[in-house]
Write an enzyme that holds these catalytic residues in place. Structure first.
Site, PDB file in Angstrom:
ATOM      1  N   GLY A  30       0.821  -1.207   0.000  1.00 21.38           N
ATOM      2  CA  GLY A  30       0.000   0.000   0.000  1.00 21.38           C
ATOM      3  C   GLY A  30       0.851   1.250   0.000  1.00 21.38           C
ATOM      4  CG  ASP A  84       0.867  -4.028   6.033  1.00 24.90           C
ATOM      5  OD1 ASP A  84       0.810  -3.113   5.186  1.00 24.90           O
ATOM      6  OD2 ASP A  84       0.399  -5.164   5.836  1.00 24.90           O
ATOM      7  N   GLY A  85       0.538  -0.888   6.654  1.00 26.18           N
ATOM      8  CA  GLY A  85      -0.519   0.100   6.787  1.00 26.18           C
ATOM      9  C   GLY A  85      -1.823  -0.555   7.192  1.00 26.18           C
ATOM     10  CG  ASP A  87      -7.623  -0.541   3.975  1.00 31.16           C
ATOM     11  OD1 ASP A  87      -7.006   0.224   3.214  1.00 31.16           O
ATOM     12  OD2 ASP A  87      -7.633  -1.779   3.834  1.00 31.16           O
ATOM     13  CE  LYS A  97      -2.711  -5.220   6.962  1.00 36.32           C
ATOM     14  NZ  LYS A  97      -2.334  -4.099   6.077  1.00 36.32           N
ATOM     15  N   GLY A  98      -6.739  -4.830   3.553  1.00 36.44           N
ATOM     16  CA  GLY A  98      -7.070  -5.521   2.316  1.00 36.44           C
ATOM     17  C   GLY A  98      -7.541  -4.613   1.207  1.00 36.44           C
ATOM     18  N   GLY A  99      -7.524  -3.289   1.462  1.00 38.38           N
ATOM     19  CA  GLY A  99      -7.913  -2.361   0.409  1.00 38.38           C
ATOM     20  C   GLY A  99      -7.045  -2.479  -0.827  1.00 38.38           C
ATOM     21  N   GLY A 100      -5.785  -2.889  -0.624  1.00 36.72           N
ATOM     22  CA  GLY A 100      -4.874  -3.090  -1.747  1.00 36.72           C
ATOM     23  C   GLY A 100      -4.911  -4.497  -2.309  1.00 36.72           C
ATOM     24  CD  GLU A 106      -1.746  -6.280   3.429  1.00 42.35           C
ATOM     25  OE1 GLU A 106      -1.272  -5.276   2.868  1.00 42.35           O
ATOM     26  OE2 GLU A 106      -2.945  -6.378   3.755  1.00 42.35           O
TER      27      GLU A 106
END
Length: 241
Positions: A30, A84-85, A87, A97-100, A106
Site C-alpha cells: 500500500g 504495514d498500513g 485501512d 486491511k485488504g484495500g490493496g 499480509e
C-alpha cells in the site's frame, strides 16, 4: 488542509527507526508501506543497514528489490517485526486491511511476526465508526457467486471487487475479493469467525489482537500509540524538526 501524503511519510519514517540490522522484517503493501520501503532502502544505502525482508505482495517485492533490500520468499524462523498500513483502526487496535488486495499474505506475515507495527495517516483511526471502510474478504473463484450470496446473508451490501477493465480483481494468490459494506462493526472477533465458517472464504480483512503499536502520521510529525487490553494508549508525540 491536512497533507495526508506527508502524514503517511512521517509515520513510515518514524516506524522505520525500529528496524535494526540482522532482523527479518515483514513489509506491507500500500501507499504508506511504500514510503516505509523507500526509507528502509535509504538506510540500506546510507547506513549499511542489513536486513532480510518477507514481502506481502509482488508490488512490494519489486519495490524492495529496487531499493537494494534483500528479499526472501519465506522463513521457518519467526519474523522479527512487520510494519504495514491499515485501512481503518478500531478502538482496541483491531484493523481492517485488504484495500490493496493483499490481505491473505499480509495476515500470514503479521501472524508469524514477533511484533506488528501499523503506519497510518490521521484519517484511519476510527474508534467510533469502525466498519465504515468496506471489509475485504478473499474468496476462491470456484462457485464465487454462491459464496457472495452467503456473504450477503451477513451483509446485504457485498460487492465483488472489479479491476479497471470491469473484470474480477485477482489477488496474487489467484483469488477474488468481496467488499462488505458493513457500516459499523461492533464485534469483530465473532464476525471474523462467522465469515471464515463459510466455505469458499479464504481469509477476512479483520486483524484482531495482532498489532502492537500504531504510528499515526500528522502534518508536524507522528503520534505513537501502544495497544493494550483496555484500548489504544498514546506513548509519544514526535515532531519533525
Amino acid at each position: 488542509m491536512a497533507d495526508y501524503e506527508k502524514q503517511k511519510m512521517n509515520a513510515a519514517i518514524k516506524a522505520a527507526e525500529y528496524v535494526r540490522s540482522g532482523m527479518i522484517v515483514g513489509l506491507g503493501t500500500g501507499t504508506t508501506s511504500y514510503y516505509l520501503i523507500n526509507e528502509i532502502g535509504r538506510r540500506v544505502r546510507e547506513e549499511g543497514l542489513k536486513i532480510r525482508a518477507v514481502c506481502t505482495s509482488r508490488r512490494t517485492e519489486d519495490l524492495a528489490k529496487q531499493n537494494g533490500i534483500e528479499v526472501i520468499q519465506g522463513t521457518k524462523d519467526q519474523i522479527d517485526l512487520t510494519i504495514d498500513g491499515a485501512d481503518q483502526v478500531g478502538m482496541y487496535g483491531t484493523l481492517i486491511k485488504g484495500g490493496g488486495g493483499a490481505l491473505l499474505r499480509e495476515k500470514i506475515v503479521a501472524y508469524n511476526s514477533k511484533e506488528m507495527y501499523v503506519i497510518v495517516d490521521s484519517r484511519k483511526i476510527e474508534a467510533a465508526h469502525f466498519g465504515s471502510f468496506p471489509l475485504p474478504v478473499e474468496i476462491v473463484p470456484f462457485m464465487h457467486m454462491r459464496t457472495l450470496e452467503n456473504l450477503r446473508g451477513i451483509c446485504t451490501q457485498t460487492d465483488l471487487r472489479m479491476n479497471e477493465k470491469g473484470e474480477p480483481f485477482v489477488t496474487d494468490n489467484g483469488n477474488y475479493i468481496a467488499d462488505m459494506h458493513m457500516g459499523m462493526i461492533d464485534d469483530p472477533i465473532n464476525l471474523e469467525r462467522s465469515l471464515k465458517s463459510i466455505p469458499g472464504v479464504v481469509e477476512v480483512g479483520l486483524f484482531n489482537g495482532i498489532a502492537k503499536r500504531i504510528f499515526e502520521g500528522t502534518d508536524e510529525g507522528c503520534n505513537i500509540y501502544s495497544i493494550t487490553n483496555s484500548g489504544i494508549k498514546k506513548e509519544e508525540v514526535y515532531f519533525d524538526p
